[in-house]
Design an enzyme around this catalytic site. Structure first.
Site, PDB file in Angstrom:
ATOM      1  N   HIS A 135      -2.486   1.004   6.774  1.00 54.39           N
ATOM      2  CA  HIS A 135      -2.734   0.840   5.430  1.00 54.39           C
ATOM      3  C   HIS A 135      -3.225   2.284   4.649  1.00 54.39           C
ATOM      4  O   HIS A 135      -3.613   3.139   5.612  1.00 54.39           O
ATOM      5  CB  HIS A 135      -4.261   0.340   5.294  1.00 54.39           C
ATOM      6  CG  HIS A 135      -4.482  -0.208   3.912  1.00 54.39           C
ATOM      7  ND1 HIS A 135      -3.819  -0.664   2.875  1.00 54.39           N
ATOM      8  CD2 HIS A 135      -5.902  -0.158   3.104  1.00 54.39           C
ATOM      9  CE1 HIS A 135      -4.637  -1.023   1.644  1.00 54.39           C
ATOM     10  NE2 HIS A 135      -5.570  -0.451   1.808  1.00 54.39           N
TER      11      HIS A 135
ATOM     12  N   GLU B 272      -5.799   1.207  -4.460  1.00 51.55           N
ATOM     13  CA  GLU B 272      -4.988   0.936  -3.373  1.00 51.55           C
ATOM     14  C   GLU B 272      -4.183  -0.826  -3.958  1.00 51.55           C
ATOM     15  O   GLU B 272      -4.800  -1.223  -4.607  1.00 51.55           O
ATOM     16  CB  GLU B 272      -5.950   0.487  -2.164  1.00 51.55           C
ATOM     17  CG  GLU B 272      -7.004  -0.726  -2.300  1.00 51.55           C
ATOM     18  CD  GLU B 272      -7.863  -1.045  -1.017  1.00 51.55           C
ATOM     19  OE1 GLU B 272      -7.361  -0.728  -0.095  1.00 51.55           O
ATOM     20  OE2 GLU B 272      -8.721  -1.712  -1.215  1.00 51.55           O
TER      21      GLU B 272
ATOM     22  N   CYS C 251       0.702  -1.230   0.053  1.00 50.32           N
ATOM     23  CA  CYS C 251      -0.086   0.047  -0.165  1.00 50.32           C
ATOM     24  C   CYS C 251       0.937   1.306   0.052  1.00 50.32           C
ATOM     25  O   CYS C 251       0.717   2.402  -0.763  1.00 50.32           O
ATOM     26  CB  CYS C 251      -0.876  -0.197   1.270  1.00 50.32           C
ATOM     27  SG  CYS C 251      -0.046  -0.090   2.758  1.00 50.32           S
TER      28      CYS C 251
END
Length: 444
Positions: free
Chosen positions: A399, A411, A340
């Site tokens: 994240h 993402e 990420c």
């Protein structure tokens, strides 16, 4: 591997709902009530197997972020130890040079005849050198210039010893952090492998469940598989948030990670190691929705945050879009595998903007230090959205995603998945400052 065991233990300890057997499915045919019960069991099993995978995947993300932070700490320790070693080496050279000059002085005093002290200095044990230097400096026969020379020799000697001790401590700390980083890396790799294994098991079971459901409903297996996939607990695709500008009261579903939008700096930072590509055409992005209706009072005005840099935003979004479909890999930062923070870092590096390095936590901290956290309700394309284990402004940030407008984000999600465009999950009120104001995403 302790962290991995703890993180995954709760999931392993909870018995998942058992799906029906094929005998159960055959017996249910023709009986409406039994058919509905069998379908409910299939749906429950589908939800459970998806959640089992998500639990493992989220643990992998968290352990991966712990490794990134350990790696950063190790890099800082390397820098500190290296700096101290350089200072120590220079101090040792200076001490040797000033010590040699002090020895020359002692030889001169010996030739001119300075009694027992000079003889002791020249012939005495090395352990007594420090005391003899002090005594020599106090002799009335030694002039002011000679006393300064001796004092410098003692100062250089003490400095060299102190820096040697500091360097030893720094090197020991570096070794400790290296061991921690190594352990953290092993935990993260094991967690990623565990998540991929659970994904494979989930996909196998989902195929079986879809076949059972198709035999009960008369629809195709592919249609039933798509239906069961939609029942799963992947909050990235099943809990879309409202488009910015339409705040919704309440908080994220219990147990779901809380987002903290944040925006990259408005101006470019030093260029990355490779030349950034020329900005492509600005992606088609819907404008923010109108202000909330009178029945929904708007959130308090946030602190002033610079407007997005449209060129940097266009380049970052274009770069991230180009990676859609490429696999997630722990530690991936391109050119064809991503995690990420690796994706968001390289997306903005392509525009010449530094957003904090290869770590979701560091990217969040960088945005906070630059006072660029803003309410999700006012997020604009190019803003970063963060997810944490303990709420919007607390807990570990594990994240990060890139908001592209229209309530959607790009993402690099989980082990076994690919870079994707999905609806933003959770609600706007999850992100608050210490002053009680919701805060927003980082500007590009």
């Amino acid at each position: 591997m302790t962290a991995l065991t703890v993180a995954l233990g709760a999931s392993a300890a909870t018995a998942a709902p058992a799906p029906p057997s094929w005998d159960d499915v055959e017996e249910a045919r023709g009986d409406a009530e039994a058919t509905q019960l069998a379908i409910a069991r299939i749906e429950d099993a589908a939800r459970a197997t998806e959640q089992t995978y998500l639990d493992a995947a989220r643990s992998a993300l968290q352990l991966g972020e712990e490794y990134h932070l350990a790696e950063i700490a190790l890099e800082q320790a390397d820098t500190t130890a290296g700096r101290l070693e350089l200072r120590r080496d220079a101090a040792l050279v200076r001490a040797a040079e000033s010590g040699a000059r002090a020895a020359q002085l002692a030889a001169q005093l010996a030739r001119s005849g300075s009694g027992d002290l000079t003889t002791a200095l020249l012939t005495g044990d090395a352990d007594d050198a420090e005391d003899l230097l002090y005594r020599l400096g106090a002799m009335s026969s030694v002039g002011a210039r000679s006393q300064a020379l001796l004092a410098r020799a003692m100062q250089d000697k003490n400095t060299a010893e102190a820096l040697t001790a500091q360097a030893e401590v720094a090197l020991a700390e570096r070794e400790r952090l290296a061991d921690e980083a190594s352990d953290s890396f092993a935990d993260a790799i094991a967690a990623a492998e565990q998540a991929e294994q659970r994904l494979a098991a989930q996909q196998t079971l989902m195929g079986e469940l879809a076949a059972q459901l198709a035999s009960l409903t008369g629809r195709s297996e592919q249609l039933e598989r798509e239906y069961l996939a939609g029942l799963g607990g992947d909050e990235e695709t099943s809990q879309g948030s409202p488009v910015p500008g339409s705040p919704v009261p309440g908080s994220p579903a219990p147990g779901g990670p809380a987002p903290s939008p944040s925006a990259p700096p408005s101006g470019p930072a030093p260029s990355p190691s490779s030349p950034p590509p020329a900005p492509g055409p600005s992606p088609s992005i819907p404008p923010p929705s109108p202000s909330p209706s009178p029945s929904q009072p708007p959130a308090p005005n946030p602190p002033s945050v610079p407007a997005p840099n449209s060129g940097a935003v266009a380049t970052a979004i274009s770069f991230a879009r180009a990676q859609v479909g490429e696999p997630y890999q722990f530690g991936g930062r391109g050119p064809s595998v991503w995690d990420c923070s690796g994706l968001t870092m390289q997306a903005y590096a392509a525009a010449g903007v530094a957003i904090g390095g290869h770590s979701a936590t560091r990217q969040y901290s960088t945005a906070a230090q630059r006072d660029r956290l803003v309410p999700y309700a006012q997020a604009q394309p190019g803003d970063l959205i963060f997810y944490s284990t303990g709420g919007a402004t607390s807990g570990s940030k594990y994240h990060v995603t890139l908001y592209i407008g229209g309530g959607q984000m790009i993402e690099a999600p989980y082990p076994g998945k690919t870079v994707r465009i999905v609806a933003v999950r959770a609600a706007t009120t999850a992100c608050r400052t210490s002053r009680g104001r919701p805060r927003r995403a980082a500007r590009g």
